[in-house]
Design a protein around this motif. Structure first.
Motif, PDB file in Angstrom:
ATOM      1  N   SER A 132       0.814  -1.224   0.000  1.00  0.00           N
ATOM      2  CA  SER A 132       0.000   0.000   0.000  1.00  0.00           C
ATOM      3  C   SER A 132       0.839   1.262   0.000  1.00  0.00           C
ATOM      4  O   SER A 132       0.320   2.352  -0.267  1.00  0.00           O
TER       5      SER A 132
ATOM      6  N   GLU B 119      -2.071   2.592  -3.364  1.00  0.00           N
ATOM      7  CA  GLU B 119      -2.984   2.784  -2.235  1.00  0.00           C
ATOM      8  C   GLU B 119      -4.063   1.700  -2.203  1.00  0.00           C
ATOM      9  O   GLU B 119      -4.664   1.367  -3.229  1.00  0.00           O
ATOM     10  N   ILE B 120      -4.304   1.137  -1.031  1.00  0.00           N
ATOM     11  CA  ILE B 120      -5.360   0.153  -0.821  1.00  0.00           C
ATOM     12  C   ILE B 120      -6.253   0.665   0.302  1.00  0.00           C
ATOM     13  O   ILE B 120      -5.785   0.846   1.431  1.00  0.00           O
ATOM     14  N   ASP B 121      -7.530   0.913  -0.008  1.00  0.00           N
ATOM     15  CA  ASP B 121      -8.429   1.376   1.052  1.00  0.00           C
ATOM     16  C   ASP B 121      -8.869   0.205   1.918  1.00  0.00           C
ATOM     17  O   ASP B 121      -8.606  -0.961   1.622  1.00  0.00           O
ATOM     18  N   GLU B 122      -9.559   0.527   2.987  1.00  0.00           N
ATOM     19  CA  GLU B 122      -9.924  -0.498   3.962  1.00  0.00           C
ATOM     20  C   GLU B 122     -10.889  -1.527   3.365  1.00  0.00           C
ATOM     21  O   GLU B 122     -10.806  -2.720   3.654  1.00  0.00           O
ATOM     22  N   TYR B 123     -11.802  -1.060   2.520  1.00  0.00           N
ATOM     23  CA  TYR B 123     -12.759  -1.976   1.894  1.00  0.00           C
ATOM     24  C   TYR B 123     -12.030  -2.997   1.011  1.00  0.00           C
ATOM     25  O   TYR B 123     -12.319  -4.196   1.059  1.00  0.00           O
ATOM     26  N   THR B 124     -11.076  -2.520   0.203  1.00  0.00           N
ATOM     27  CA  THR B 124     -10.317  -3.420  -0.674  1.00  0.00           C
ATOM     28  C   THR B 124      -9.481  -4.391   0.142  1.00  0.00           C
ATOM     29  O   THR B 124      -9.367  -5.572  -0.201  1.00  0.00           O
ATOM     30  N   ARG B 125      -8.897  -3.893   1.226  1.00  0.00           N
ATOM     31  CA  ARG B 125      -8.073  -4.751   2.087  1.00  0.00           C
ATOM     32  C   ARG B 125      -8.899  -5.912   2.655  1.00  0.00           C
ATOM     33  O   ARG B 125      -8.470  -7.070   2.653  1.00  0.00           O
TER      34      ARG B 125
ATOM     35  N   GLY C 173     -15.702   3.530  -6.060  1.00  0.00           N
ATOM     36  CA  GLY C 173     -15.491   3.804  -4.644  1.00  0.00           C
ATOM     37  C   GLY C 173     -16.824   4.018  -3.956  1.00  0.00           C
ATOM     38  O   GLY C 173     -17.829   4.352  -4.590  1.00  0.00           O
ATOM     39  N   THR C 174     -16.840   3.854  -2.639  1.00  0.00           N
ATOM     40  CA  THR C 174     -18.089   3.977  -1.883  1.00  0.00           C
ATOM     41  C   THR C 174     -18.709   5.358  -2.049  1.00  0.00           C
ATOM     42  O   THR C 174     -19.914   5.489  -2.286  1.00  0.00           O
TER      43      THR C 174
END
Length: 629
Positions: free
Chosen positions: A103, A107-113, A298-299
C-alpha cells in the motif's frame, strides 16, 4: 566331541526354529516379490497415470471476451491490457505485512483490504488472489522494482474490459463486474471458470443479455507442480475460444451527436428505422462510466450516483415513464376517425372545456376558436381533444393506444424495459378499487391523468404511424457470432388510411406550416422535412389562483416541479424512414426544449443515412411497405 542328550534336544529345537524362520522369510519374500510384480508390471499403466496426475495439474484459463461493435464495425466494447498485482499467500510469512508494504506503492483502502483477506481465506494458499488492477505503467514498474521486498506479490499482465465511449453507451452496453456469491449460487455448469481470479461477467445491458455468447469457451494450461501444488513449469497451453462478436444496429456517429446534444440534461432520445425497428440511436442522460463498474466504484462515488436527483443509473429510454402529454393526441385523433368522426368537423375552443362544475383549460388562455383535427394537432388545441375523448370514450382510446405499442413491452434486448400504463375502467377497479369518472376520460384525451409511456414506446408509436400502420418492434442486435438476427415481418395494425393520413398531415402542420407549435424547429432543406408533435406534460396540479394570476412560469419553479418537455417526429415527410422521440425531464415545454434537440438529431440522421435499404435487411423500397393483412 560327543553331544549329550540334553544338548542334542536343544540343537534339534534350534534347527527347527531356524528352518521355520527361514521358511517364513521365504514366504514373505515370495509374497513381497509377487506384490512388487503386481504393482510394477501388471498395474504399471494405472500407477503411471496416477503419478502423472499428481505431477501435472490442469488449470482453467479465462477466454477473451467478444467485442461489441456498431452497425459499421466500430468497436464499442473490447479488451485491453490490464497491469495488475496478485498475491500468493503461501509465499509470504505475513500477508498483512505484505499488504501494508504494498500500500506504500499502490494505495489500498480499507474496503479493498478486507476483500483481499476474504478472498485469500476462501482460496487455496497456492492460488493467486487479485490485490490491485488497472495499474498505471509507473505503478506497475514500481511493483516490479520492489518485488524482492514484497514476498508473495506477483506482477501480472492480464486482460480487462474496455469501453472507449464511456457514458455515451453506458445504458445500452451495461458493464461487466466481478462474480458475486449470488452469481455463483445461480450458476449451473460454469462455476469453475467463474472462480478464476479477476473473472468478470455481464451485469447490465447488452453485456448481460449476451453474456454467455460474449464469454466464449475457457482454455486450459497444463503445468508441472510439486507435492505442495506449486507450479514448476508450464507444459502446454490452450487459450480457449474467444467470445462471439455482437453487432448492434446503432450508428455510433449518430449516438455521439445525440449524446452531445442532450449533455447537461436529464433526458432521453430514441431514433428508429420505421420499417425494420432498428435502433439507430438510444441516449439516456446523464449516465455513468461503465469502466468504473468494471474496476470497482469507490463507496463515495457510488453513493453520489445513487443520490443524484438526475438518476444517472436509470435507463430513462426504457424505464422512465412519463405522461405522454400532447404527443398522445395522434392516438386520440385516429381513434376518433375510426369511431366515425369526420376529421373536418370543427370544435370551438374558447380556452376551456366545461364538464359539470369543472373547467378543463386549454394551454392557450384565449382559446383557438373553431378547429378541426388538422388544426387541433397543428396548434395542439386541448379543448378539441377534451371534447373528442368524451365523445368516443376511454375504451376506444385505450384500444388504439395498444395497437400503437403503448402499455406493453417488446422483449427489447436491453434489460429493464417498462410497460408504461394505458388505463381503463377495468384497470382502475382492479388496482384502485374505484369507479372510472368521465373527467378522467377527458384528461386522458390530452395524454395526462394515469397515462404513462416510455421514450422507446413513443418512438415506436410514431414509427407505426409513419410506416402505414405496421406493428414494428424495436431491436438493437444486428448479428451475433457472424449470424444475422432476422427482422420480424410486422403485422398490420388494422387502422384506416383516412385516420393515418389525417394525423400525419396534422404532424406536418406542426413542423412545416406557419403557426405550428414546432415551426421554428423545422428542417428547411428540401427532401428532409420532418413531421412532428410537441408535448408538455404536467407533473403538478396548477391551482386556480396560479392560473388566474398567469404570472408563475416554469422557469420560476423548482426543477422538479417544472413540466416535462416531449417531442416525437418522423422524416422525411414524403417518404418516411426514421422516427424518434425526445423527452427532457422538467424541460419546460416541448416546443422550446425538446423540438430543437429532435430537429438537430434528425437532421444529422438524414445527412448520414439517406433513404436507402440498410445492409443486411430485405429491401422494401422507399416509403411504406405494402399491406399484407
Amino acid at each position: 566331541m560327543q553331544i549329550s542328550g540334553r544338548d542334542s534336544n536343544r540343537y534339534q529345537t534350534f534347527t527347527r526354529r531356524a528352518a521355520l524362520l527361514a521358511g517364513a522369510q521365504g514366504v514373505a519374500f515370495v509374497v513381497l516379490a509377487g506384490r512388487m510384480y503386481y504393482l510394477q508390471v501388471l498395474k504399471t499403466d494405472q500407477y503411471r497415470m496416477l503419478a502423472e496426475e499428481n505431477r501435472v495439474s490442469m488449470r482453467l484459463l479465462a477466454p477473451l471476451r467478444g467485442n461489441i461493435v456498431d452497425r459499421f464495425g466500430r468497436i464499442l466494447a473490447s479488451n485491453r491490457q490490464n497491469y495488475r498485482a496478485m498475491l500468493i499467500s503461501e509465499q509470504t510469512p505475513d500477508v498483512e505485512a505484505t499488504l501494508t508494504r504494498f500500500s506504500n506503492i499502490v494505495e489500498i483502502d480499507e474496503y479493498t483490504r478486507k476483500r483481499i483477506l476474504r478472498d485469500i481465506s476462501r482460496s487455496p494458499r497456492f492460488m493467486p488472489v487479485t490485490v490491485a488492477e488497472d495499474l498505471s505503467w509507473d505503478e506497475f514498474a514500481q511493483v516490479n522494482i520492489n518485488e524482492p521486498d514484497l514476498p508473495g506479490i506477483v506482477p501480472d499482465v492480464g486482460e480487462t474490459r474496455d469501453y472507449p465511449y464511456g457514458e455515451e453507451l453506458a445504458h445500452i452496453l451495461g458493464y461487466v463486474a466481478a462474480v458475486s456469491e449470488k452469481d455463483l449460487a445461480s450458476a449451473e455448469g460454469d462455476q469453475p471458470v467463474l472462480k478464476l481470479p479477476g473473472f468478470r461477467i455481464g451485469k447490465e445491458g447488452i453485456e448481460k443479455t449476451y453474456d454467455k455468447e460474449l464469454r466464449g469457451v475457457p482454455g486450459s494450461s497444463h503445468v508441472e507442480v510439486n507435492a505442495y501444488g506449486r507450479v514448476i513449469r508450464e507444459l502446454s497451453k490452450d487459450p480457449g475460444t474467444p467470445g462471439s462478436e455482437v453487432v448492434l444496429t446503432l450508428d455510433m456517429d449518430i449516438q455521439r451527436f445525440a449524446w452531445d446534444r442532450l449533455k447537461g440534461e436529464s433526458a432521453s432520445a430514441v431514433v428508429l428505422d420505421i420499417h425494420s425497428g432498428d435502433v439507430i440511436s438510444f441516449v439516456s442522460a446523464p449516465a455513468y462510466d461503465p469502466n468504473q463498474f468494471n474496476m470497482g466504484y469507490g463507496t463515495a462515488e457510488y453513493k453520489a450516483l445513487l443520490e443524484s436527483p438526475y438518476l444517472p443509473l436509470m435507463n430513462k429510454g426504457l424505464a422512465g415513464m412519463y405522461p405522454p402529454g400532447s404527443t398522445f393526441k395522434m392516438v386520440v385523433g385516429m381513434a376518433a376517425v375510426e369511431a366515425g368522426i369526420d376529421p373536418a368537423n370543427r370544435v370551438f375552443c374558447p380556452g376551456h372545456y366545461s364538464l359539470g362544475s369543472h373547467d378543463f383549460h386549454c394551454w392557450k388562455k384565449g382559446g383557438h376558436g373553431a378547429v378541426n383535427l388538422h388544426d387541433a394537432i397543428k396548434h395542439s388545441c386541448d379543448v378539441y381533444f377534451y371534447d373528442t375523448a368524451k365523445r368516443i370514450g376511454i375504451e376506444a382510446i385505450a384500444d388504439m393506444a395498444r395497437r400503437f405499442g403503448l402499455g406493453e413491452t417488446y422483449g427489447f434486448e436491453v434489460p429493464g424495459e417498462k410497460a408504461g400504463l394505458v388505463p381503463t375502467p377495468g384497470w382502475k377497479r382492479a388496482v384502485k378499487g374505484e369507479v372510472w369518472h368521465q373527467g378522467e376520460t377527458v384528461i386522458a384525451g390530452i395524454g395526462q391523468g394515469y397515462l404513462l409511456a416510455t421514450p422507446l414506446q413513443l418512438a415506436v408509436m410514431t414509427a407505426r404511424i409513419a410506416n402505414g400502420g405496421y406493428a414494428i418492434e424495436p431491436r438493437i442486435t444486428r448479428a451475433v457470432g457472424g449470424s444475422l438476427v432476422p427482422v420480424k415481418e410486422p403485422k398490420f395494425i388494422g387502422v384506416s388510411e383516412d385516420a393515418l393520413r389525417a394525423v400525419m398531415a396534422g404532424m406536418n402542420g406542426v413542423s412545416n406550416e406557419i403557426g405550428g407549435t414546432a415551426y421554428r424547429s423545422r428542417i428547411a432543406e428540401p427532401g428532409m422535412e420532418l413531421a412532428g408533435k410537441t408535448g408538455t406534460a404536467q407533473v403538478r396540479r396548477i391551482s386556480r389562483a396560479e392560473r388566474l394570476s398567469g404570472v408563475l412560469k416554469n422557469e420560476d419553479l423548482e426543477w422538479r416541479q417544472r413540466d416535462h418537455a416531449l417531442f416525437v417526429c418522423f422524416a422525411p415527410y414524403d417518404a418516411p424512414r426514421y422516427a424518434m422521440s425526445v423527452v427532457i425531464e422538467h424541460g419546460g415545454s416541448g416546443s422550446g426544449a425538446a423540438a430543437p434537440v429532435a430537429r438537430d438529431i434528425m437532421h444529422e440522421v438524414l445527412k448520414r443515412n439517406p433513404v436507402r435499404p440498410q445492409a443486411g435487411n430485405p429491401p422494401r423500397g422507399a416509403g411504406r411497405p405494402a399491406r399484407t393483412g
